[in-house]
Design an enzyme around this catalytic site. Structure first.
Site, PDB file in Angstrom:
ATOM      1  N   ASP A 193      -7.600   6.299  -8.472  1.00  0.00           N
ATOM      2  CA  ASP A 193      -6.937   7.053  -7.415  1.00  0.00           C
ATOM      3  C   ASP A 193      -5.536   7.504  -7.810  1.00  0.00           C
ATOM      4  OD1 ASP A 193      -6.006   4.424  -7.407  1.00  0.00           O
ATOM      5  OD2 ASP A 193      -6.945   3.924  -5.512  1.00  0.00           O
ATOM      6  N   GLU A 196     -10.757   3.540   2.467  1.00  0.00           N
ATOM      7  CA  GLU A 196     -10.309   2.702   3.565  1.00  0.00           C
ATOM      8  C   GLU A 196     -11.490   2.315   4.468  1.00  0.00           C
ATOM      9  OE1 GLU A 196      -7.538   1.506   3.158  1.00  0.00           O
ATOM     10  OE2 GLU A 196      -5.834   2.850   3.317  1.00  0.00           O
ATOM     11  N   HIS A 221     -10.359  -2.543   1.264  1.00  0.00           N
ATOM     12  CA  HIS A 221     -10.598  -1.263   0.578  1.00  0.00           C
ATOM     13  C   HIS A 221     -10.768  -1.457  -0.925  1.00  0.00           C
ATOM     14  CE1 HIS A 221      -5.984  -0.316   0.042  1.00  0.00           C
ATOM     15  NE2 HIS A 221      -6.451  -0.916  -1.035  1.00  0.00           N
ATOM     16  N   ASN A 255      -7.308  -5.102   3.545  1.00  0.00           N
ATOM     17  CA  ASN A 255      -8.280  -4.635   4.546  1.00  0.00           C
ATOM     18  C   ASN A 255      -9.657  -4.398   3.932  1.00  0.00           C
ATOM     19  OD1 ASN A 255      -7.943  -2.312   3.065  1.00  0.00           O
ATOM     20  ND2 ASN A 255      -7.101  -1.067   4.725  1.00  0.00           N
TER      21      ASN A 255
HETATM   22  C1  F6R Z   1      -5.260   0.976  -6.793  1.00  0.00           C
HETATM   23  C2  F6R Z   1      -6.421   0.677  -5.972  1.00  0.00           C
HETATM   24  C3  F6R Z   1      -6.314  -0.227  -4.801  1.00  0.00           C
HETATM   25  C4  F6R Z   1      -5.720  -1.600  -5.148  1.00  0.00           C
HETATM   26  C5  F6R Z   1      -5.615  -2.453  -3.894  1.00  0.00           C
HETATM   27  C6  F6R Z   1      -4.971  -3.781  -4.177  1.00  0.00           C
HETATM   28  O1  F6R Z   1      -5.613   1.848  -7.846  1.00  0.00           O
HETATM   29  O2  F6R Z   1      -7.442   1.196  -6.232  1.00  0.00           O
HETATM   30  O3  F6R Z   1      -7.588  -0.405  -4.238  1.00  0.00           O
HETATM   31  O4  F6R Z   1      -6.532  -2.218  -6.094  1.00  0.00           O
HETATM   32  O5  F6R Z   1      -4.861  -1.781  -2.933  1.00  0.00           O
HETATM   33  O6  F6R Z   1      -3.625  -3.572  -4.472  1.00  0.00           O
HETATM   34  P1  F6R Z   1      -2.732  -4.750  -5.047  1.00  0.00           P
HETATM   35  O7  F6R Z   1      -3.359  -5.152  -6.321  1.00  0.00           O
HETATM   36  O8  F6R Z   1      -1.371  -4.137  -5.240  1.00  0.00           O
HETATM   37  O9  F6R Z   1      -2.758  -5.831  -4.033  1.00  0.00           O
END
Ligand code: F6R
Length: 259
Positions: free
Chosen positions: A67, A143, A138, A136
């Site tokens: 992303d 989301e 995701h 959450n």
């Molecule tokens: C980022 C991504 C997100 C993160 C997730 C966890 O490229 O795809 O799904 O893996 O938000 O974020 P952290 O590791 O910062 O808790």
């Protein structure tokens, strides 16, 4: 699903780095899907160390990131392109032309998203996709309530994701609330998936992903349907799992009988 519970965040990250190294070393022209965020930082540090020790080369590897924020230039400090350069690419022998991030520099989102999917297909699909998980549930920026069939597209980020990621932005910086993300359908086409979850604040999401009902409200729960998904977590991230002891026992049996 293979569930690997390790005592510390460092051990879980080393496991992930070893998993990726083995994949790269055992495949010709490996295609690896990558994530950003806090959960993968130690994995990337361990990969850099392995590269410096001559245990892995990225010369033949192609990467596709999950992303990118919409509206941030690639050289913006908080863009995921900058994050990847700073955290991994600048320290390994990967050809920058073989590193892809789903960027869009005009308003032609649909074409940017479909070219990203085309590029993945041209490279033969993703062999191993690394994932973190949001509090959450995701994966990527899919989301809650994202379709399990979704493809690369623009998503509006939830308040919870914006709050969770606000720590990376200065108060004066504009934090985008839109992102381009690989879809859940895109992620599920990867041959292998490795999700890493670290820390107590991820324990509920981890339990929902592994043991919760399959639900679009917890996008990561779809991984229960993937034939080759491995979840590596530290003890704290595993602390809400009902079958905690069973997963520990299963891994013991796996190493005892090599099954
Ligand atoms: C980022 C991504 C997100 C993160 C997730 C966890 O490229 O795809 O799904 O893996 O938000 O974020 P952290 O590791 O910062 O808790």
């Amino acid at each position: 699903m293979r569930i690997v519970i390790l005592p510390t965040e460092v051990e879980a990250s080393n496991f992930a780095a070893e998993f990726i190294t083995e994949f790269i070393n055992n495949n010709k022209n490996p295609v690896v899907g990558l994530a950003t965020g806090g959960s993968v930082v130690m994995t990337y540090e361990a990969l850099i160390s392995k590269h410096q020790l001559g245990q892995v080369s990225f010369q033949e590897t192609t990467t596709f990131n999950l992303d990118e924020y919409l509206g941030l230039a690639p050289n913006h400090a908080q863009s995921y392109r900058s994050y990847m350069n700073r955290t991994l690419f600048d320290h390994i022998d990967i050809d920058p032309c073989n590193t892809y991030v789903p960027e869009c520099f005009d308003d032609n989102f649909d074409s940017a998203c479909s070219s990203y999917e085309n590029e993945i297909n041209k490279r033969g699909g993703i062999g191993l996709q690394l994932l973190g998980v949001g509090s959450n549930g995701h994966i990527g920026f899919n989301e809650p309530t994202s379709s399990f069939q979704s493809r690369t597209r623009v998503k509006t980020l939830t308040k919870s994701t914006l709050t969770q990621n606000a720590r990376f932005f200065e108060a004066s910086e504009n934090q985008p609330s839109l992102a381009i993300t690989m879809g859940i359908g895109t992620i599920m086409e990867a041959e292998n998936i490795l999700l890493i979850g670290l820390g107590k604040h991820k324990s509920k999401a981890v339990a929902d992903v592994i043991e919760g009902p399959l639900s679009a409200f917890c996008p990561g729960s779809i991984l229960q349907n993937h034939p080759n998904a491995t979840i590596v977590i530290d003890k704290l991230a595993a602390s809400d799992l009902e079958l905690y002891d069973y997963y520990i026992q299963t891994e013991k049996m796996k190493s005892k009988y090599n099954c």
